[in-house]
Every structure is written in C-alpha cells, then in structure tokens.
Design a protein around this motif. Structure first.
Motif, mmCIF file in Angstrom:
data_model
loop_
_atom_site.group_PDB
_atom_site.id
_atom_site.type_symbol
_atom_site.label_atom_id
_atom_site.label_comp_id
_atom_site.label_asym_id
_atom_site.label_seq_id
_atom_site.Cartn_x
_atom_site.Cartn_y
_atom_site.Cartn_z
ATOM 1 N N SER A 209 -42.366 84.294 -10.681
ATOM 2 C CA SER A 209 -43.684 83.949 -10.156
ATOM 3 C C SER A 209 -43.575 83.362 -8.760
ATOM 4 O O SER A 209 -44.384 83.665 -7.871
ATOM 5 N N LEU A 210 -42.562 82.538 -8.550
ATOM 6 C CA LEU A 210 -42.352 81.963 -7.224
ATOM 7 C C LEU A 210 -41.965 83.033 -6.216
ATOM 8 O O LEU A 210 -42.450 83.054 -5.084
ATOM 9 N N VAL A 211 -41.076 83.926 -6.628
ATOM 10 C CA VAL A 211 -40.645 85.002 -5.730
ATOM 11 C C VAL A 211 -41.823 85.906 -5.394
ATOM 12 O O VAL A 211 -42.006 86.324 -4.242
ATOM 13 N N LYS A 212 -42.627 86.211 -6.409
ATOM 14 C CA LYS A 212 -43.796 87.072 -6.199
ATOM 15 C C LYS A 212 -44.746 86.455 -5.188
ATOM 16 O O LYS A 212 -45.212 87.127 -4.252
ATOM 17 N N ALA A 213 -45.025 85.159 -5.338
ATOM 18 C CA ALA A 213 -45.918 84.478 -4.402
ATOM 19 C C ALA A 213 -45.322 84.443 -3.003
ATOM 20 O O ALA A 213 -46.033 84.636 -2.003
ATOM 21 N N ALA A 214 -44.025 84.210 -2.903
ATOM 22 C CA ALA A 214 -43.375 84.145 -1.594
ATOM 23 C C ALA A 214 -43.460 85.480 -0.865
ATOM 24 O O ALA A 214 -43.692 85.538 0.346
ATOM 25 N N LEU A 215 -43.279 86.581 -1.599
ATOM 26 C CA LEU A 215 -43.340 87.898 -0.980
ATOM 27 C C LEU A 215 -44.751 88.203 -0.470
ATOM 28 O O LEU A 215 -44.916 88.775 0.611
ATOM 29 N N VAL A 216 -45.764 87.813 -1.244
ATOM 30 C CA VAL A 216 -47.147 88.064 -0.823
ATOM 31 C C VAL A 216 -47.486 87.213 0.396
ATOM 32 O O VAL A 216 -48.061 87.697 1.379
ATOM 33 N N ILE A 217 -47.125 85.942 0.361
ATOM 34 C CA ILE A 217 -47.438 85.032 1.467
ATOM 35 C C ILE A 217 -46.721 85.449 2.743
ATOM 36 O O ILE A 217 -47.269 85.365 3.848
ATOM 37 N N SER A 218 -45.480 85.929 2.596
ATOM 38 C CA SER A 218 -44.688 86.291 3.781
ATOM 39 C C SER A 218 -45.258 87.494 4.524
ATOM 40 O O SER A 218 -44.867 87.764 5.659
ATOM 41 N N SER A 219 -46.187 88.212 3.910
ATOM 42 C CA SER A 219 -46.780 89.378 4.573
ATOM 43 C C SER A 219 -47.876 88.990 5.559
ATOM 44 O O SER A 219 -48.408 89.846 6.257
ATOM 45 N N GLY A 220 -48.242 87.718 5.606
ATOM 46 C CA GLY A 220 -49.271 87.262 6.545
ATOM 47 C C GLY A 220 -49.138 85.778 6.783
ATOM 48 O O GLY A 220 -48.131 85.154 6.434
ATOM 49 N N SER A 221 -50.148 85.186 7.347
ATOM 50 C CA SER A 221 -50.133 83.752 7.615
ATOM 51 C C SER A 221 -50.770 82.995 6.458
ATOM 52 O O SER A 221 -51.613 83.526 5.736
ATOM 53 N N ILE A 222 -50.362 81.744 6.293
ATOM 54 C CA ILE A 222 -50.885 80.928 5.208
ATOM 55 C C ILE A 222 -52.215 80.305 5.634
ATOM 56 O O ILE A 222 -52.282 79.575 6.622
#
Length: 404
Positions: A209-222
C-alpha cells in the motif's frame, strides 16, 4: 489413523523462518504490484475479477510451498533450485498475464509449469520416512491431478476452458482434510512457523500500500488533498497493523487438520482485500475530491468487507476463547463498512472523501474494540481446559480461585 493437526515442539526448539522462505516471498512483492497496477490503469469489473483470480492462483502456490516448508524444513541446493525455478515461472506468468496477446493460453501454460514444480517439490519429500512421506504423496497426487486438468484447459477453446480451470482451482484450494484421510498419517505441523509465515506475507502486502501510494504521488506534485489522503492511509494501515499483529500471532491456530488449513486459507481473503484497499486509496491521489470516481467507493467497500470478514474467519480458527468476542467485532466492522458504502453511493451529498475518512475512524474503533475484546478472552494452550479459559487470568474470580 485419522489426520491430526498437531503443534509439537517447545518454543525454545522452534527454528526461525529461513532466509530462503523470505527470498521466496519477494516474487509475490513484484507480482502483487504488477497486478494492482494493471487493475489501477483500467478499473473495470471484468479486469478486477481477472486480477483477483490471478492473485488467488499465485497465492495458492505460496500456500502449498509454505505448508511443505513447514513440515520439511530444508535449505539445500535442491530446494533452492526448486524455489528459484518457481519464482521465475511465477514472475514470467504474471508478466504474460498483463501482456496477454497470444492465441495460445500462455498464462495457463505458465501456471501449469508452476504447479508441476510444486508437485516435484512434494515428490522429493515422498522419499522421507512416514508420516512426512505418506503426507507428501497424497498432496503430490492432488497437485498432479490439478495439473492434468489444467493441461487440458490450456488447449481447450476459450469459454469451455473456464470449467476446467475452475476444477483445477478447487483441487488446489479445498482443504485436504475434507477428503478421506484414513490410513494417511499427517506429520506434526509447527503452528508457530505457520503463523509467522502468514504474518510476514501480510506485512509484505501492507507494505504494498505504501509503495502503491508512492508510485502514484511520484507521477506529479503533492497537493493538499494528497496530503490528507496520505495521512488517512497511514491511520488505516496503523489500525490494521494493530488489529492483526496484536492478536493473530498470539492467538495461535486451533488444533485439527481442517482448522489449520482454513486458518491459513483465510489469509487469502485478507491479503487480497488489502491489495484492493491499496488500489482504492490510490484513486484518491493526484485527482482531487471532485475527480474521485464512484468505483473507488465500491473498491474500498469490498476491500473492507473482505479484510474484516477474513479476520473474522481467522478468529474462528484460532485458540482464543470465547471466540465470538473478536469474531463479532470484525463482522460488525465489515457490516458497518458495507452499509456506509451503500449510503455513500446512494446519497448524492456524501462525497467519496467523507467515506474514506469514515473508514479511517472505523479502523481505529475496530482496533480499540479488538483490544478490549482480547482483555476479556484468553488463548488456550496445550492441556488447558476450555471451561477454565472463559475466566480471564486477571479477573477477580480467577484470583479467588487461585488463592483457594
């Protein structure tokens, strides 16, 4: 001789989970991430079913190898070769599933090879003395039967092959103890090792779940909405961690062959639902509240029903008494999550982010209620009388009895 699921070997003599077993789990880290990404890109219900089935099939390979490693603890060159070969086939089969564009059913062919590798691992164990040898022969034959049915399905046209694959799945998933085991002695199973293996894979899936969130967030800005979603996700993960790891490893596994297999198979429901939870939460990232699709609510609702339904199923087969305390807490949580999800879908002014916040609060409440339930229960150990366990060790009644 009837089958018995025993938990012998004192605590001090129990060897730890081996590095080879941890290495074996790595392929499921990659496969789970590939499957969750595939579903995230095109969250159709058909693809959801296909990805879920693929996860379940791969998990069953882990199940059969884990049970084998439990009764035959080896880390030699032969076992390493089998594990590496199985990891390679699982990894390739997962990739083929994502890029399935061939007229030949390469996914079915790859899974067939994986099943045969697991059968070969059991074949090596048949050379050992009974009861391990006899037990391994029975399970090897079952794996080979599933392989034979699956091999026919590989070359059967699409449509009718679903029946054959379904039959193979049943051969792999139905607990062995439901069949007649007369004359088939079953070796003692180390419940401590089995519990640790299930806990470690659950930890890996939670980490996804953490990896999944990190990959999605890394595609844009927070943005602000992403930050809120991440905080909510961490609250949910902490609650699930507390609920599982403060209870399941300590509660052990109920004696009996059927209870032991059902206890481990319940983790399939739990872990598949955790993967769905990660996919559902990822839909709240990088989109803003207005862009969250209604499918995200459905995914989260199904995930929560599966997570807490799986935890209830696990509690039914552990040694905590009275079991209805923890089972009731988990089932109640699943029902509340389902009702709240339906209300969110049916009432226009309830936005998806409100449902996500509600689930975070529900997870915390479940963790607290589970803790309270554990205070009113105890875990049976070998030789304990069931009726005496109904009295909490620290209750005034038990203290008076002890003094008398």
């Amino acid at each position: 001789m009837s089958a018995q699921f025993t938990t012998e070997s004192p605590e001090s003599e129990k060897p730890p989970v081996g590095f080879l077993e941890l290495f074996f789990d790595l392929v499921f880290v990659a496969s789970t991430m590939v499957l969750s990404n595939e579903f995230s890109q095109d969250p159709s219900w058909v693809l959801a079913g296909q990805c879920s089935l693929m996860f379940a099939l791969l998990w069953l390979l882990w199940f059969h190898m884990t049970v084998l490693m439990n009764v035959e603890r080896q880390d030699n060159l032969g076992r390493r070769g089998i594990v590496i070969a199985l990891m390679f086939v699982i990894f390739v089969t997962t990739l083929v599933f994502v890029r399935r564009d061939s007229s030949l059913d390469l996914v079915g062919l790859g899974y067939l090879v994986a099943v045969l590798i697991v059968a070969f691992a059991h074949q090596r164990a048949t050379k050992l003395d009974d009861p391990i040898g006899a037990w391994a022969r029975s399970r090897r034959n079952r794996l080979l039967a599933a392989g034979v049915v699956m091999s026919i399905g590989v070359f059967t046209p699409e449509g009718p092959d679903a029946f054959l694959y379904g039959l193979s799945f049943l051969l792999l998933v139905v607990p062995t103890s439901l069949s007649r085991q007369a004359g088939r002695p079953v070796p003692a199973i180390d419940a401590h090792h089995l519990s640790e293996r299930a806990a470690l894979l659950t930890l890996v899936v939670l980490g996804e779940s953490l990896v999944k969130a990190a990959l999605v967030i890394s595609s844009g800005s927070i943005v602000f909405f992403d930050g809120v979603s991440l905080v909510v996700m961490f609250v949910i993960l902490l609650g699930l961690y507390s609920t599982y790891f403060d209870d399941v490893p300590e509660a052990g596994i109920k004696p009996g062959a059927l209870a032991g297999e059902l206890w481990l198979l319940a983790h399939l429901i739990l872990q598949l639902s955790i993967v769905a939870l990660a996919v559902g939460i990822s839909k709240f990232l990088q989109v803003g509240d207005a862009g969250v699709p209604s499918k995200a609510v459905v995914i989260l609702m199904v995930a929560y029903i599966g997570i807490f339904g799986g935890l209830a199923f696990i509690s039914l087969n552990d040694q905590r008494v009275p079991s209805f305390s923890t089972v009731g807490v988990h089932l109640g949580t699943a029902v509340i999550a389902g009702v709240a999800g339906l209300l969110t879908l049916g009432i226009d002014w309830i936005v998806p982010s409100a449902y996500l916040l509600f689930l975070a609060g529900l997870t915390v409440v479940n963790a607290v209620l589970s803790w309270r339930a554990r205070l009113r229960t105890t875990v049976l150990h070998e030789g304990d009388e069931p009726h005496s366990a109904l009295i909490h060790p620290t209750s005034p009644t038990s203290a008076l009895e002890g003094s008398s």
